[in-house]
Write a protein that holds these residues in place. Structure first.
Motif, PDB file in Angstrom:
ATOM      1  N   SER A   1      -7.353   2.378  -8.422  1.00 45.95           N
ATOM      2  CA  SER A   1      -7.035   1.465  -7.324  1.00 45.95           C
ATOM      3  C   SER A   1      -5.543   1.417  -7.005  1.00 45.95           C
ATOM      4  N   ARG A   2      -4.675   1.433  -8.029  1.00 50.61           N
ATOM      5  CA  ARG A   2      -3.240   1.398  -7.755  1.00 50.61           C
ATOM      6  C   ARG A   2      -2.798   2.653  -7.017  1.00 50.61           C
ATOM      7  N   ARG A   3      -3.291   3.806  -7.468  1.00 52.17           N
ATOM      8  CA  ARG A   3      -2.919   5.062  -6.797  1.00 52.17           C
ATOM      9  C   ARG A   3      -3.379   5.041  -5.342  1.00 52.17           C
ATOM     10  N   GLU A   4      -4.592   4.569  -5.096  1.00 57.56           N
ATOM     11  CA  GLU A   4      -5.097   4.516  -3.723  1.00 57.56           C
ATOM     12  C   GLU A   4      -4.290   3.537  -2.866  1.00 57.56           C
ATOM     13  N   ALA A   5      -3.886   2.400  -3.461  1.00 54.35           N
ATOM     14  CA  ALA A   5      -3.076   1.444  -2.710  1.00 54.35           C
ATOM     15  C   ALA A   5      -1.722   2.050  -2.343  1.00 54.35           C
ATOM     16  N   GLU A   6      -1.111   2.782  -3.267  1.00 57.38           N
ATOM     17  CA  GLU A   6       0.177   3.411  -2.980  1.00 57.38           C
ATOM     18  C   GLU A   6       0.030   4.519  -1.944  1.00 57.38           C
ATOM     19  N   GLN A   7      -1.085   5.270  -1.997  1.00 54.24           N
ATOM     20  CA  GLN A   7      -1.352   6.267  -0.953  1.00 54.24           C
ATOM     21  C   GLN A   7      -1.470   5.602   0.416  1.00 54.24           C
ATOM     22  N   THR A   8      -2.151   4.468   0.443  1.00 56.69           N
ATOM     23  CA  THR A   8      -2.331   3.748   1.706  1.00 56.69           C
ATOM     24  C   THR A   8      -0.998   3.299   2.278  1.00 56.69           C
ATOM     25  N   ILE A   9      -0.116   2.797   1.419  1.00 58.52           N
ATOM     26  CA  ILE A   9       1.208   2.384   1.887  1.00 58.52           C
ATOM     27  C   ILE A   9       1.964   3.583   2.452  1.00 58.52           C
ATOM     28  N   GLY A  10       1.830   4.746   1.807  1.00 60.76           N
ATOM     29  CA  GLY A  10       2.464   5.951   2.328  1.00 60.76           C
ATOM     30  C   GLY A  10       1.913   6.338   3.697  1.00 60.76           C
ATOM     31  N   ARG A  11       0.613   6.189   3.888  1.00 63.57           N
ATOM     32  CA  ARG A  11       0.010   6.515   5.183  1.00 63.57           C
ATOM     33  C   ARG A  11       0.456   5.543   6.263  1.00 63.57           C
ATOM     34  N   LEU A  12       0.604   4.273   5.902  1.00 59.27           N
ATOM     35  CA  LEU A  12       1.099   3.306   6.869  1.00 59.27           C
ATOM     36  C   LEU A  12       2.548   3.608   7.247  1.00 59.27           C
ATOM     37  N   SER A  13       3.334   4.030   6.277  1.00 62.16           N
ATOM     38  CA  SER A  13       4.723   4.393   6.559  1.00 62.16           C
ATOM     39  C   SER A  13       4.799   5.557   7.533  1.00 62.16           C
ATOM     40  N   ALA A  14       3.845   6.484   7.422  1.00 59.94           N
ATOM     41  CA  ALA A  14       3.804   7.617   8.347  1.00 59.94           C
ATOM     42  C   ALA A  14       3.535   7.160   9.778  1.00 59.94           C
ATOM     43  N   LEU A  15       2.897   6.002   9.923  1.00 58.53           N
ATOM     44  CA  LEU A  15       2.667   5.431  11.259  1.00 58.53           C
ATOM     45  C   LEU A  15       3.879   4.670  11.771  1.00 58.53           C
ATOM     46  N   GLY A  16       4.904   4.533  10.940  1.00 54.40           N
ATOM     47  CA  GLY A  16       6.040   3.719  11.299  1.00 54.40           C
ATOM     48  C   GLY A  16       5.771   2.239  11.101  1.00 54.40           C
ATOM     49  N   LEU A  17       4.882   1.935  10.175  1.00 53.22           N
ATOM     50  CA  LEU A  17       4.458   0.554   9.949  1.00 53.22           C
ATOM     51  C   LEU A  17       4.867   0.142   8.540  1.00 53.22           C
ATOM     52  N   SER A  18       5.672  -0.911   8.429  1.00 53.79           N
ATOM     53  CA  SER A  18       6.084  -1.372   7.104  1.00 53.79           C
ATOM     54  C   SER A  18       4.895  -1.995   6.386  1.00 53.79           C
ATOM     55  N   ALA A  19       4.909  -1.944   5.058  1.00 51.03           N
ATOM     56  CA  ALA A  19       3.756  -2.431   4.297  1.00 51.03           C
ATOM     57  C   ALA A  19       4.212  -3.053   2.989  1.00 51.03           C
ATOM     58  N   ARG A  20       3.374  -3.951   2.475  1.00 52.46           N
ATOM     59  CA  ARG A  20       3.609  -4.602   1.193  1.00 52.46           C
ATOM     60  C   ARG A  20       2.395  -4.402   0.304  1.00 52.46           C
ATOM     61  N   LEU A  21       2.657  -4.173  -0.978  1.00 53.49           N
ATOM     62  CA  LEU A  21       1.588  -4.071  -1.971  1.00 53.49           C
ATOM     63  C   LEU A  21       1.412  -5.422  -2.651  1.00 53.49           C
ATOM     64  N   LEU A  22       0.188  -5.943  -2.632  1.00 61.01           N
ATOM     65  CA  LEU A  22      -0.135  -7.216  -3.263  1.00 61.01           C
ATOM     66  C   LEU A  22      -1.062  -6.935  -4.437  1.00 61.01           C
ATOM     67  N   VAL A  23      -0.642  -7.258  -5.641  1.00 61.72           N
ATOM     68  CA  VAL A  23      -1.409  -6.966  -6.849  1.00 61.72           C
ATOM     69  C   VAL A  23      -2.058  -8.257  -7.343  1.00 61.72           C
ATOM     70  N   LEU A  24      -3.383  -8.243  -7.470  1.00 66.04           N
ATOM     71  CA  LEU A  24      -4.092  -9.403  -7.978  1.00 66.04           C
ATOM     72  C   LEU A  24      -4.076  -9.393  -9.502  1.00 66.04           C
ATOM     73  N   GLU A  25      -3.708 -10.510 -10.076  1.00 66.58           N
ATOM     74  CA  GLU A  25      -3.652 -10.640 -11.531  1.00 66.58           C
ATOM     75  C   GLU A  25      -4.779 -11.565 -12.001  1.00 66.58           C
ATOM     76  N   GLY A  26      -5.468 -11.159 -13.048  1.00 71.77           N
ATOM     77  CA  GLY A  26      -6.460 -12.043 -13.659  1.00 71.77           C
ATOM     78  C   GLY A  26      -7.865 -11.928 -13.126  1.00 71.77           C
ATOM     79  N   LEU A  27      -8.127 -10.977 -12.219  1.00 68.23           N
ATOM     80  CA  LEU A  27      -9.491 -10.797 -11.724  1.00 68.23           C
ATOM     81  C   LEU A  27     -10.270  -9.949 -12.730  1.00 68.23           C
ATOM     82  N   GLU A  28     -11.337 -10.506 -13.258  1.00 69.43           N
ATOM     83  CA  GLU A  28     -12.131  -9.811 -14.264  1.00 69.43           C
ATOM     84  C   GLU A  28     -13.562  -9.642 -13.775  1.00 69.43           C
ATOM     85  N   ARG A  29     -14.210  -8.621 -14.289  1.00 72.87           N
ATOM     86  CA  ARG A  29     -15.624  -8.410 -13.964  1.00 72.87           C
ATOM     87  C   ARG A  29     -16.461  -9.528 -14.575  1.00 72.87           C
TER      88      ARG A  29
END
Length: 425
Positions: free
Chosen positions: A71-99
């Motif tokens: 999931s982290r790798r995919e989120a970072e890839q997504t931010i890179g793709r948004l940057s390619a659109l010229g769109l700034s992005a923020r990564l929000l990491v959820l802490e404490g979510l358990e199955r």
């Protein structure tokens, strides 16, 4: 590229998207950002493409739930793709979510809490999300199976007010194949979440059923449109009733006339006063609306008051326990604490018995002690030191602390607890 849709489709562009956004306005001037929730899937990537064409000051918010190793790798890839659109992005990491039990519901709640907090930080008043026409049909089918009422069968609204932002769904009239085509035309890749195809979930089963029955898919979309228009009419009528008959107190309770309220309004009030995402039992609400009487349900007390009026207030025994206090934290799913500074080891919780002692020393309390005890308070050293709604503060450095009533759901779209700013007693 993953996730090829069935059948040809034309990509969407500003010609289709701009009129939708104009109808959902007014929008803030340039310089105030509009946020877009981007999961990395084709739907949200298409929304990001269209939003970037629509205006330059768009910020992508990418949430990493941390439930899958990739999931982290995919989120970072997504931010890179948004940057390619010229769109700034923020990564929000959820802490404490358990199955575990109710994981989807917990994840959704945490996701929207993180998105709302990010919107506050960047000053965004609006959050765009990528629910589309297919999602709407699935929602209506699932609610049919759950025997939802008329409001539920209206599906998702184009605009839903949240704590501090509007949740806006501009893609509800567009089909998924057009969204795939939009992303491909932009030359972008996307992420496929395997959980979307997990038939153990109700939404995946609904998606499979609708894929095999195009006629039913179209009928559900038409039904949602018609039911949504009817829901808007009911909302307008209810808003007029509330404006004429209900008095909201920022301490979290509502004053109603002798006949209480119509069932739909009473249900919404119980949900909001209790800090719930979903309405209470319909049968009990209907009985109370027909024959008003003292009752407790869903963590809410309905009690008679002066001159034949009624109070709808939080049930003291159902409130959240005391918790550590910090600015912007939420207590009892309803109150947001805002304060300049707080001493170490400060806590927030119900005022309790002290809230009835203070006004008693100054004469007859305006509100019942049972209600005053539910007010949010600041605790330090094992005692109550501030009850902002009562204008009481016995410890220096806390005079600027306030509790803002922000329940998870509004009574009606756009509705908030009233603007009373005086003391509760």
């Amino acid at each position: 590229m993953p996730g090829q849709p069935h059948g040809p489709a034309e990509p969407l562009g500003l010609r289709q998207f701009a009129p939708v956004m104009a109808a959902l306005g007014p929008w803030p001037g340039h310089g105030v950002p509009v946020a877009v929730a981007v999961s990395g899937g084709a739907d949200s990537m298409a929304l990001a493409v269209l939003a970037r064409q629509w205006r330059p000051d768009v910020v992508g918010l990418v949430v990493d739930h941390g439930l899958r190793a990739e999931s982290r790798r995919e989120a970072e890839q997504t931010i890179g793709r948004l940057s390619a659109l010229g769109l700034s992005a923020r990564l929000l990491v959820l802490e404490g979510l358990e199955r575990g039990p109710r994981m989807a519901e917990r994840a959704r709640r945490m996701r929207y809490a993180a998105l709302s907090a990010a919107c506050r930080e960047i000053g965004a008043l609006d959050l765009l999300v990528a629910h589309h026409a297919g999602d709407q049909a699935e929602t209506v089918m699932m609610r049919q199976h759950a025997a939802s009422g008329d409001d539920g069968l209206a599906g998702m609204a184009l605009v839903t007010p949240m704590h501090d932002v509007r949740l806006v769904r501009p893609l509800l009239s567009f089909a998924k194949p057009a969204l795939y085509a939009t992303v491909r035309a932009a030359g972008l890749a996307w992420v496929e979440d395997p959980s979307n195809a997990d038939l153990r979930t109700g939404r995946a089963r609904a998606r499979q059923a609708l894929a095999q029955d195009a006629g039913r898919d179209a009928a559900l979309k038409a039904q949602a449109l018609q039911a949504g228009q009817a829901r808007m009419e009911r909302d307008r009528a209810d808003a007029c009733w509330l404006a004429s008959h209900a008095r909201f107190h920022p301490g979290g309770w509502v004053v109603l006339p002798a006949g209480l309220a119509p069932p739909r309004i009473l249900s919404a009030l119980v949900r909001v006063v209790g800090g719930h995402d979903y309405p209470p039992d319909r049968t009990r609400i209907n009985l109370l609306a027909q024959a008003p009487q003292p009752a407790t349900l869903a963590g809410v007390a309905i009690m008679p008051w002066r001159d034949g009026q009624w109070l709808v207030a939080r049930e003291e025994a159902a409130m959240a326990p005391r918790m550590p206090a910090w600015t912007e934290c939420v207590w009892d799913r309803r109150f947001v604490l805002r304060a300049g500074s707080l001493p170490p080891d400060c806590a927030m919780g119900a005022a309790g018995a002290v809230a009835s002692w203070w006004p008693a020393r100054r004469g007859r309390p305006v509100w019942p002690a049972r209600v005053l005890r539910t007010l949010p308070a600041l605790w330090h050293g094992g005692r109550v030191v501030a009850v902002p709604h009562m204008g009481v503060c016995t410890q220096g450095g806390m005079a600027d602390a306030v509790f803002v009533n922000h329940p998870p759901q509004p009574v009606l779209p756009g509705a908030r607890f009233g603007g009373e700013t005086g003391n509760a007693v």
